[in-house]
Design a protein around this motif. Structure first.
Motif, PDB file in Angstrom:
ATOM      1  N   VAL A 289     -11.374  13.018  -1.906  1.00 30.24           N
ATOM      2  CA  VAL A 289     -12.149  12.037  -1.151  1.00 30.24           C
ATOM      3  C   VAL A 289     -11.422  10.698  -1.135  1.00 30.24           C
ATOM      4  N   SER A 290     -10.886  10.290  -2.266  1.00 29.85           N
ATOM      5  CA  SER A 290     -10.355   8.949  -2.454  1.00 29.85           C
ATOM      6  C   SER A 290      -9.130   8.667  -1.596  1.00 29.85           C
ATOM      7  N   LYS A 291      -9.275   7.766  -0.630  1.00 29.01           N
ATOM      8  CA  LYS A 291      -8.128   7.361   0.183  1.00 29.01           C
ATOM      9  C   LYS A 291      -7.158   6.531  -0.642  1.00 29.01           C
ATOM     10  N   SER A 292      -7.686   5.740  -1.580  1.00 27.54           N
ATOM     11  CA  SER A 292      -6.813   4.941  -2.442  1.00 27.54           C
ATOM     12  C   SER A 292      -5.892   5.835  -3.259  1.00 27.54           C
ATOM     13  N   LEU A 293      -6.431   6.911  -3.794  1.00 26.48           N
ATOM     14  CA  LEU A 293      -5.627   7.836  -4.582  1.00 26.48           C
ATOM     15  C   LEU A 293      -4.592   8.527  -3.704  1.00 26.48           C
ATOM     16  N   LYS A 294      -4.995   8.983  -2.533  1.00 25.76           N
ATOM     17  CA  LYS A 294      -4.061   9.670  -1.644  1.00 25.76           C
ATOM     18  C   LYS A 294      -2.908   8.750  -1.237  1.00 25.76           C
ATOM     19  N   ASN A 295      -3.240   7.509  -0.887  1.00 22.78           N
ATOM     20  CA  ASN A 295      -2.182   6.568  -0.481  1.00 22.78           C
ATOM     21  C   ASN A 295      -1.235   6.260  -1.629  1.00 22.78           C
ATOM     22  N   TRP A 296      -1.788   6.123  -2.838  1.00 24.04           N
ATOM     23  CA  TRP A 296      -0.955   5.837  -4.007  1.00 24.04           C
ATOM     24  C   TRP A 296      -0.023   7.012  -4.302  1.00 24.04           C
ATOM     25  N   LEU A 297      -0.554   8.235  -4.218  1.00 22.32           N
ATOM     26  CA  LEU A 297       0.264   9.421  -4.478  1.00 22.32           C
ATOM     27  C   LEU A 297       1.379   9.577  -3.443  1.00 22.32           C
ATOM     28  N   LYS A 298       1.139   9.140  -2.230  1.00 26.29           N
ATOM     29  CA  LYS A 298       2.167   9.208  -1.188  1.00 26.29           C
ATOM     30  C   LYS A 298       3.265   8.162  -1.378  1.00 26.29           C
TER      31      LYS A 298
END
Length: 564
Positions: A289-298
């Motif tokens: 769900v977390s867009k912040s997590l996805k962006n950080w992982l990218k």
């Protein structure tokens, strides 16, 4: 009537299937007779095919075994498609049975007939069509093999999912005298999880990388409840160099996993983000769900990123996978947890670094909510703290799941579900109805937006509503999430094309289905309603309304919070 349809029901019963969702229609009458006359099944009637399919998904989501979904011929079949796509990406087993007219009538301007064979394309794990037998020439064994194969595919060890069987039927449709058939013994769903020795690809290589990595991050996406998985993750957490970030729908909110990471990653300074980066990343499970997590992982490339999944199609959402571990997830993680290296208490500050940020996040959020400004984020915070222990929490998409992800507390007593396979709003309400039907001994709370509620109001159009379902509607006047998403909010003159103002109130919808409706305009009213609905032996809808300007300011303040 072609008697082989009763073979379908018999095979399903042997596989441990217990529930069938049946939509009205004439061509499907033989299928209706086959399942309603078999004592192995609880049959549920749902009028709207789109809603019915999501109700079936909700039941299967809770039971983790196939649910049968039956419809008549024609476009009725197509209305199953949104839920089938969701089931495909969420790996939920459904057996879809679409009645059809005889094949010689296809494309001959006969009524209620479309090209149903293979209609769901790549969104099902398998697609079959039974033969349209003459009454005196039926191959029962062929039907048995096809249905058994379909259920085997539903329950594949590479991942569960939906399978479609198209069932052409000749008239007469309503003569249901039949002789029970002796079928060969079939496997039950439980046995599919115990097949042979589990292969552990590249296990030695993984353990070597694990041993040489000081900062290990495990990222877990959407997942059903699993005690075995919890035990493995708890064992891994004994190592201070291990951090677990579990999605709000991962159902693994453990004492030593990090919470509020969504808020942490959007609020901390860049130098802290750099320190939080792992040497080794292990990812598994469904979407995040977390867009912040996805962006950080990218944003970075770890030395090792092992993706663990049962299916063979590599998922590399963040573009930095280095190794694919194609194996059943729980046995692989259990094998890791049993290795001596993972249980050693190292002098490693990686977990402590995350923990310190978590404590700051908790303090910041507590201060914000203590102001008690009546708004969506604060109301979600209140709901998450008040719903009873052991409840099932179903969450709608759009803003509802975002607020839940940002505010979710460390509660491992809640089971959390959201249709994040395709992330659509079209069936959240119906899915919650299915979950409540499947688990009548538990409270099921649904948090949903007003647009999602109205869009899926046919969830209420069933013969028997589950009394354990409590619905909380965030009424932000038809899609006000677009007022704070960067793109649409910068073009206010175009917002009427993004938002969807409603002409029918939540109260009017409830009244039309004779469902109890309560209105909450502040925190005190919400608390009182939540307490009362626990005692109320009926499906109840609590509508939350907000002052537009006050709520907008509170949301803006929430979105710009920094750690203190």
């Amino acid at each position: 009537m072609q008697q082989h349809v009763f073979t379908i029901a018999e095979v399903c019963a042997q596989y441990g299937v217990t529930d069938a969702i049946i939509c009205p229609g004439s061509r499907s009458a033989p299928l209706v007779y086959a399942f309603t006359n078999n004592n192995s099944f609880t049959c549920h009637s749902a009028i709207d095919e789109r809603s019915a399919a999501f109700i079936a998904l909700g039941i299967a989501q809770q039971q983790q075994r196939p649910v049968v979904l039956i419809c008549t011929s024609g476009t009725a079949t197509l209305n199953f498609f949104p839920a089938i796509a969701e089931a495909y990406y969420q790996k939920i087993p459904l057996l879809v049975l679409s009645a059809d007219r005889p094949p010689e009538l296809l494309n001959q301007q006969d009524g209620q007939m479309i090209m149903q064979k293979g209609v769901f394309g790549k969104h099902v794990l398998g697609s079959h069509e039974l033969l349209c037998f003459e009454e005196d020439n039926i191959d029962f064994q062929l039907t048995e093999r096809i249905v058994s194969n379909a259920l085997d595919t539903c329950l594949s060890e590479r991942g569960f999912g939906p399978v479609h069987i198209n069932v052409p039927l000749r008239e007469p449709l309503y003569n249901y005298d039949f002789q029970k058939l002796d079928l060969k013994e079939s496997k039950s769903p439980i046995s599919f999880q115990k097949r042979g020795a589990i292969q552990l690809p590249n296990f030695e290589g993984f353990m070597a990388a694990w041993k040489h990595s000081k900062k290990k991050l495990i990222v877990m996406g959407q997942w059903p409840i699993s005690q075995t998985l919890s035990e493995s993750l708890i064992a891994l957490c004994k190592n201070n160099g291990v951090v677990i970030l579990a999605d709000v729908c991962a159902n693994q909110h453990l004492p030593k996993s990090v919470t509020n990471f969504d808020f942490i990653l959007k609020s901390v300074q860049t130098e802290i983000l750099d320190q939080l980066r792992p040497d080794l990343l292990l990812s598994f499970g469904g979407p995040l769900v977390s867009k912040s997590l996805k962006n950080w992982l990218k944003s970075f490339n770890p030395t090792w990123h092992f993706r663990l999944q049962a299916s063979e199609d590599a998922i590399d959402t963040w573009g930095n996978m280095t190794h694919l571990l194609c194996a059943p997830e729980i046995p692989y993680l259990s094998a890791i947890a049993k290795q001596k290296e993972v249980a050693i208490e190292e002098k490693n500050q990686y977990f402590n670094l995350w923990k310190s940020q978590q404590e700051k996040a908790e303090s910041t959020l507590t201060q914000f909510h203590a102001k008690q400004v009546w708004s969506e984020p604060t109301s979600i915070h209140q709901i998450l703290s008040l719903i009873p222990n052991g409840s099932i929490l179903q969450v709608g998409n759009s803003s509802a799941i975002r607020w839940t992800s940002w505010n979710f507390p460390l509660r491992n007593d809640l089971e959390v579900f959201c249709n994040r396979g395709t992330s659509g709003i079209d069936g959240s309400f119906s899915t919650a109805v299915g979950a409540a039907i499947a688990k009548p001994d538990k409270f099921v709370y649904l948090i949903i937006g007003d647009l999602s509620f109205n869009y899926d109001e046919h969830a209420l159009w069933i013969q028997k509503l589950p009394i354990n379902l409590k619905v909380i509607v965030l009424n932000n006047k038809g899609g006000n999430i677009f007022n704070w998403i960067d793109g649409p909010s910068k073009h206010p003159q175009k917002l009427s094309f993004f938002t969807t103002p409603l002409t029918r109130s939540i109260a009017q919808v409830c009244a039309s289905y004779q469902v109890e409706h309560r209105l909450a305009e502040n925190s005190e009213q919400l608390q009182n309603h939540l307490v009362q609905t626990e005692k109320n032996n009926a499906l109840t809808v609590i509508e939350l309304t907000f002052d537009k300007l006050t709520a907008a300011n509170a949301i803006q303040s929430f979105l710009t919070l920094k750690l203190v």
